[in-house]
Design an enzyme around this catalytic site. Structure first.
Site, short mmCIF file in Angstrom:
data_model
loop_
_atom_site.label_atom_id
_atom_site.label_comp_id
_atom_site.label_asym_id
_atom_site.label_seq_id
_atom_site.Cartn_x
_atom_site.Cartn_y
_atom_site.Cartn_z
N TRP A 102 -16.07 22.48 55.67
CA TRP A 102 -17.03 21.07 55.44
C TRP A 102 -18.61 22.64 55.32
CZ3 TRP A 102 -15.29 16.99 54.44
CH2 TRP A 102 -14.64 16.48 54.34
N ASP A 173 -24.10 19.79 60.64
CA ASP A 173 -23.17 19.15 60.51
C ASP A 173 -22.37 18.88 61.59
OD1 ASP A 173 -20.77 17.69 60.50
OD2 ASP A 173 -20.21 18.84 58.54
N LYS A 197 -14.84 11.09 64.83
CA LYS A 197 -13.86 11.76 65.00
C LYS A 197 -13.90 11.62 66.42
CE LYS A 197 -14.51 14.52 62.05
NZ LYS A 197 -13.10 14.49 60.80
#
Length: 361
Positions: A102, A173, A197
């Site tokens: 990511w 992030d 999540k």
């Protein structure tokens, strides 16, 4: 209904109590005769829901008053673009610590908008994946921001230290780790997270941004990604994902009812310790991540006999243990044990792993 434990990396399981309340309210929200999905986002009732969700999130994270909390579209990948568009010019550099898939994706997107510089990457220590804290270089001081991802969902790599950034704003992030432990929001310029999540269903993102970093968006920035427009309209510049926002608000209330992030932090430690202890005490299961960087949220592991992967997954699903297949780029297994996963789910997985090793090892 079949009792299962869902180990999906995202969209992930939500707390049972939240889902039960949403089910109860689904067709008749607040005795209105309709669903929360069907009411105007500009109506008083939904504005109350949105405002309460923001207050609860601020309480959970102790968000200072000089930070905006935005509820947005676009997921984490949307913020890969929104961050450089709001914080940098085309000629500026951005710093990037690349710890997995990511954070690497953030670099690829930033290349469209500024001049990204990778200042750290995954290395190897004791034969395992490891992330070393980069020492700050004075030449970095003119960068627009320093981006990192403290928990990598695909790779199962996590670190709890903060990169040394000097006066350069830190951008994190936190899609897969937000609300899993307490944090000091004042250490960051921007925190962003896809909801699917630890916050709620997919379709919603949360951005926590310091006031001095708002108002500098480039002219070409899409309006729905302009932090100033979003802050000025209480995240209602256009129709937001109202059902996802409503569910996120229920999750925030659930977290507070559990005792807050200090309690959640201890519970997450307990779950991760149970699973990693089983992996480490067995020659049948392996972890490729150094113990210093093992994620508490996403636990990839491999079987010593990879030809048994499909059998493991089939038997696990039959036992009510769902979504344990590793990411296609990594293979093996992956157990995502976010806040909503109860300790009982991890216990059930460990017991299954022990039985599978006994019968197939």
């Amino acid at each position: 209904m079949k009792n299962v434990f869902n180990f999906s990396a995202g969209p992930a399981m939500l707390p049972y109590e939240v889902m039960a309340q949403a089910k109860e309210e689904f067709l008749n929200w607040r005795d209105s005769g309709c669903s929360v999905m069907e009411v105007s986002h500009r109506g008083k009732d939904f504005i109350d829901v949105a405002a309460q969700a923001e207050r609860d999130l601020r309480d959970l994270l102790n968000v200072p008053d000089n930070y905006h909390v935005l509820f947005t579209h676009g997921g984490g990948r949307g913020q890969f673009a929104a961050v450089p568009l709001n914080l940098s010019s085309q000629d500026q550099s951005s710093l990037h610590l690349v710890s997995g898939s990511w954070s690497e994706g953030a670099v690829s997107e930033a290349q469209k908008y500024n001049k990204p510089v990778v200042v750290g990457n995954v290395s190897e220590k004791d034969g395992k994946q490891f992330v070393e804290k980069p020492a700050f270089d004075a030449s970095w001081s003119e960068a627009a921001y320093y981006h990192f991802c403290p928990n990598e969902t695909v790779d199962g790599i996590e670190f709890t230290w903060l990169p040394e950034a000097g006066d350069v704003p830190l951008v994190a992030d936190m899609s897969s780790t937000i609300l899993s432990r307490p944090l000091n929001v004042s250490d960051y310029g921007v925190i962003y997270a896809g909801a699917q999540k630890n916050i709620g269903p997919s379709g919603l993102s949360v951005v926590i941004v310091r006031e001095d970093l708002v108002g500098n968006a480039r002219q070409e920035t899409p309006s729905i990604f302009d932090y100033s427009l979003l802050a000025g309209s209480d995240s209602m510049y256009n129709t937001p994902p109202t059902f996802s926002w409503y569910l996120a608000g229920l999750v925030f209330k659930w977290l507070k009812a559990q005792g807050g992030l200090e309690v959640i932090d201890k519970r997450n430690d307990e779950k991760a310790t149970l699973l990693y202890t089983e992996i480490d005490n067995s020659d049948f299961y392996q972890s490729q991540v150094h113990p210093a960087n093992r994620s508490r949220m996403n636990v990839p592991f491999q079987l010593a006999q990879p030809d048994l992967d499909s059998v493991f997954l089939k038997k696990a699903e039959e036992a009510g243990l769902m979504a344990l297949k590793g990411h296609r780029s990594v293979g093996g297994m992956r157990a995502s044990i976010y806040n909503a996963m109860p300790v009982e789910g991890v216990v059930a997985l460990v017991e299954f792993m022990q039985e599978f090793e006994r019968t197939h090892g």
